[in-house]
Design a protein around this motif. Structure first.
Motif, PDB file in Angstrom:
ATOM      1  N   GLY A  45       0.845  -1.214  -0.133  1.00 53.13           N
ATOM      2  CA  GLY A  45      -0.011   0.026   0.127  1.00 53.13           C
ATOM      3  C   GLY A  45       0.806   1.079  -0.144  1.00 53.13           C
ATOM      4  N   ARG A  46       0.074   2.335   0.053  1.00 54.23           N
ATOM      5  CA  ARG A  46       0.719   3.780  -0.101  1.00 54.23           C
ATOM      6  C   ARG A  46       0.118   4.507   0.932  1.00 54.23           C
ATOM      7  N   VAL A  47       0.710   4.992   2.104  1.00 54.38           N
ATOM      8  CA  VAL A  47       0.486   5.621   3.148  1.00 54.38           C
ATOM      9  C   VAL A  47       0.405   7.371   2.810  1.00 54.38           C
ATOM     10  N   GLU A  48      -0.784   7.997   2.276  1.00 56.28           N
ATOM     11  CA  GLU A  48      -0.628   9.531   1.841  1.00 56.28           C
ATOM     12  C   GLU A  48      -0.346  10.322   3.051  1.00 56.28           C
ATOM     13  N   ALA A  49       0.188  11.468   2.752  1.00 52.13           N
ATOM     14  CA  ALA A  49       0.335  12.330   3.799  1.00 52.13           C
ATOM     15  C   ALA A  49      -0.532  13.439   3.877  1.00 52.13           C
ATOM     16  N   PRO A  50      -1.002  14.187   4.893  1.00 50.06           N
ATOM     17  CA  PRO A  50      -1.885  15.080   4.980  1.00 50.06           C
ATOM     18  C   PRO A  50      -1.462  16.316   4.481  1.00 50.06           C
ATOM     19  N   GLY A  51      -2.182  17.339   4.370  1.00 48.76           N
ATOM     20  CA  GLY A  51      -1.746  18.509   3.864  1.00 48.76           C
ATOM     21  C   GLY A  51      -0.382  19.301   4.351  1.00 48.76           C
ATOM     22  N   TYR A  52       0.334  19.674   3.626  1.00 44.87           N
ATOM     23  CA  TYR A  52       1.468  20.513   3.719  1.00 44.87           C
ATOM     24  C   TYR A  52       1.502  22.026   4.197  1.00 44.87           C
ATOM     25  N   SER A  53       2.212  22.420   5.155  1.00 46.47           N
ATOM     26  CA  SER A  53       2.130  23.776   5.423  1.00 46.47           C
ATOM     27  C   SER A  53       3.629  24.193   6.026  1.00 46.47           C
ATOM     28  N   ALA A  54       4.061  25.363   5.177  1.00 47.89           N
ATOM     29  CA  ALA A  54       5.582  25.903   5.557  1.00 47.89           C
ATOM     30  C   ALA A  54       5.419  26.675   6.885  1.00 47.89           C
ATOM     31  N   ALA A  55       4.359  26.855   7.562  1.00 46.43           N
ATOM     32  CA  ALA A  55       4.167  27.983   8.618  1.00 46.43           C
ATOM     33  C   ALA A  55       4.745  27.286   9.852  1.00 46.43           C
ATOM     34  N   ARG A  56       5.499  27.818  10.857  1.00 46.47           N
ATOM     35  CA  ARG A  56       6.208  27.362  11.942  1.00 46.47           C
ATOM     36  C   ARG A  56       5.327  27.299  13.087  1.00 46.47           C
ATOM     37  N   ASP A  57       5.285  26.096  13.979  1.00 45.82           N
ATOM     38  CA  ASP A  57       4.122  26.220  15.059  1.00 45.82           C
ATOM     39  C   ASP A  57       4.857  27.152  16.121  1.00 45.82           C
ATOM     40  N   PRO A  58       4.287  28.142  16.648  1.00 44.89           N
ATOM     41  CA  PRO A  58       4.929  28.788  17.470  1.00 44.89           C
ATOM     42  C   PRO A  58       5.412  28.350  18.827  1.00 44.89           C
ATOM     43  N   GLN A  59       4.950  27.142  19.311  1.00 39.67           N
ATOM     44  CA  GLN A  59       5.433  26.452  20.578  1.00 39.67           C
ATOM     45  C   GLN A  59       6.693  25.677  20.226  1.00 39.67           C
ATOM     46  N   THR A  60       6.593  24.803  19.188  1.00 38.53           N
ATOM     47  CA  THR A  60       7.684  23.927  18.959  1.00 38.53           C
ATOM     48  C   THR A  60       8.697  24.479  17.997  1.00 38.53           C
ATOM     49  N   LYS A  61       8.350  25.377  17.222  1.00 28.12           N
ATOM     50  CA  LYS A  61       9.165  26.055  16.132  1.00 28.12           C
ATOM     51  C   LYS A  61       9.181  25.187  14.912  1.00 28.12           C
ATOM     52  N   MET A  62       8.473  23.951  14.906  1.00 23.77           N
ATOM     53  CA  MET A  62       8.574  23.157  14.069  1.00 23.77           C
ATOM     54  C   MET A  62       7.178  23.306  12.908  1.00 23.77           C
ATOM     55  N   MET A  63       7.440  22.708  11.714  1.00 24.79           N
ATOM     56  CA  MET A  63       6.372  22.798  10.786  1.00 24.79           C
ATOM     57  C   MET A  63       5.673  21.312  10.670  1.00 24.79           C
ATOM     58  N   ASN A  64       4.264  21.717  10.537  1.00 23.13           N
ATOM     59  CA  ASN A  64       3.441  20.363  10.187  1.00 23.13           C
ATOM     60  C   ASN A  64       3.591  19.444  11.484  1.00 23.13           C
ATOM     61  N   VAL A  65       3.454  19.873  12.669  1.00 23.95           N
ATOM     62  CA  VAL A  65       3.314  18.989  13.878  1.00 23.95           C
ATOM     63  C   VAL A  65       2.383  18.159  14.119  1.00 23.95           C
ATOM     64  N   GLU A  66       1.076  18.747  13.959  1.00 24.26           N
ATOM     65  CA  GLU A  66       0.045  17.739  13.824  1.00 24.26           C
ATOM     66  C   GLU A  66      -0.231  16.775  12.692  1.00 24.26           C
ATOM     67  N   PRO A  67      -0.010  17.309  11.690  1.00 26.81           N
ATOM     68  CA  PRO A  67       0.080  16.343  10.530  1.00 26.81           C
ATOM     69  C   PRO A  67       1.075  15.286  10.698  1.00 26.81           C
ATOM     70  N   LEU A  68       2.246  15.605  11.002  1.00 32.80           N
ATOM     71  CA  LEU A  68       3.600  14.458  11.450  1.00 32.80           C
ATOM     72  C   LEU A  68       2.897  13.441  12.389  1.00 32.80           C
ATOM     73  N   VAL A  69       2.212  13.993  13.474  1.00 33.34           N
ATOM     74  CA  VAL A  69       1.784  13.015  14.670  1.00 33.34           C
ATOM     75  C   VAL A  69       0.808  12.219  14.014  1.00 33.34           C
ATOM     76  N   GLU A  70      -0.161  12.570  13.390  1.00 31.60           N
ATOM     77  CA  GLU A  70      -1.255  11.817  12.463  1.00 31.60           C
ATOM     78  C   GLU A  70      -0.503  10.752  11.464  1.00 31.60           C
ATOM     79  N   TYR A  71       0.073  11.492  10.822  1.00 28.98           N
ATOM     80  CA  TYR A  71       0.991  10.607  10.010  1.00 28.98           C
ATOM     81  C   TYR A  71       1.751   9.425  10.322  1.00 28.98           C
TER      82      TYR A  71
END
Length: 300
Positions: A45-71
């Motif tokens: 199979g193929r595990v598709e990634a959710p939507g991408y955003s270049a915005a940085r999370d103000p708390q973690t300073k990382m991009m795509n935090v919630e999508p990364l956790v879900e993925y």
């Protein structure tokens, strides 16, 4: 002879900066180039990634935090199914942040080691990360429990793999890590940098790496192999975001993987960071697909 091979596509660029996206096209290209030819591999199979955003999370300073956790959770499900079926997993990424999903899948099932074959240690911390919050620069840190809790304590695990159960192999980024202020690597982590690989030779160096992992054999349920293509020399691998000289050549990578898989303890292999958009002539992709295919053919 290894158990059957299952090929899982993980086309995620969630951990990469926008200008280096394109790695999500790698699984399809590598399959097109013949990475699975003649292996009798089963598509998983193929595990598709959710939507991408270049915005940085103000708390973690990382991009795509919630999508990364879900993925990571969904990728872990898919990897776990392969492991439970007692098949060898070949996971085609994607950027290095897929490590969180693959190791989560293993962590749910026990204690697994990690052979991390990469040009970089990927141990940057978000507050010092100079490349716009890309998790692909920090995935090894997150997997071993260093970083923001939302990315280090997935599903309540304190960490996905203990630093003492990791061997970093053929990295050549020591000066770079010092320049950008990365946190020092844990003392208990095994490190066999490119300089030592060159001194010992590829077989002796991989023997040392497997010896480090082997000392935990009675405790480990197996180990996972991570390959970032920027570990390769720029003469043969231009299709990545950070091609550099003095990397491994095709034969060295093949020899290292043959020994690691031949140990009988490896449960899977992931390939990351290959970017077809940077591979105009296709030579890097063909070389990578041929090398991996040739190695796996030795065990099927």
């Amino acid at each position: 002879m290894m158990p059957g091979i299952s090929i899982l596509e993980a086309p995620s660029a969630l951990g990469h900066v926008p200008e280096h996206r394109g790695v999500e096209k790698a699984p399809a290209r590598l399959i097109e180039e013949g990475i699975a030819d003649g292996l009798g591999a089963v598509p998983a199979g193929r595990v598709e990634a959710p939507g991408y955003s270049a915005a940085r999370d103000p708390q973690t300073k990382m991009m795509n935090v919630e999508p990364l956790v879900e993925y990571s959770s969904r990728l872990a499900d898919a990897v776990g199914e392969i492991v439970d079926a007692e098949r060898f997993a070949l996971v085609l990424g994607g950027d290095c942040s897929i490590l969180l999903g693959t190791m989560l899948g293993l962590r749910r099932r026990g204690r697994y080691g990690l052979l991390y074959i990469d040009g970089h240690a990927d141990f940057c911390q978000p507050e010092r990360n100079t490349i716009d919050g890309a998790a692909s620069a920090s995935d090894l840190a997150f997997a071993t429990g260093t970083g923001p809790k939302v990315l280090t304590e997935l599903e309540g695990y304190e960490r996905l793999v203990a630093p003492r159960d990791v061997v970093l192999f053929a990295n050549r980024d020591r000066t770079e890590r010092i320049e950008i202020g990365c946190q020092p690597l844990p003392e208990e982590m095994g490190v066999i940098a490119r300089e030592r690989v060159r001194t010992l030779g590829i077989e002796a160096a991989m023997g040392e790496a497997l010896s480090l992992l082997g000392r935990r054999d009675e405790e480990l349920d197996g180990f996972w192999i991570h390959v970032d293509v920027d570990v390769l020399d720029e003469a043969i691998m231009q299709a990545c975001d950070d091609p550099k000289p003095d990397g491994l050549m095709w034969g060295e990578l093949a020899a290292a993987l043959e020994m690691a898989i031949g140990s009988g303890s490896a449960v899977g292999l992931q390939v990351t960071i290959y970017n077809p958009d940077f591979d105009r002539e296709g030579a890097s992709g063909r070389g990578l697909a041929t090398t991996i295919n040739t190695v796996l053919s030795e065990f099927t």
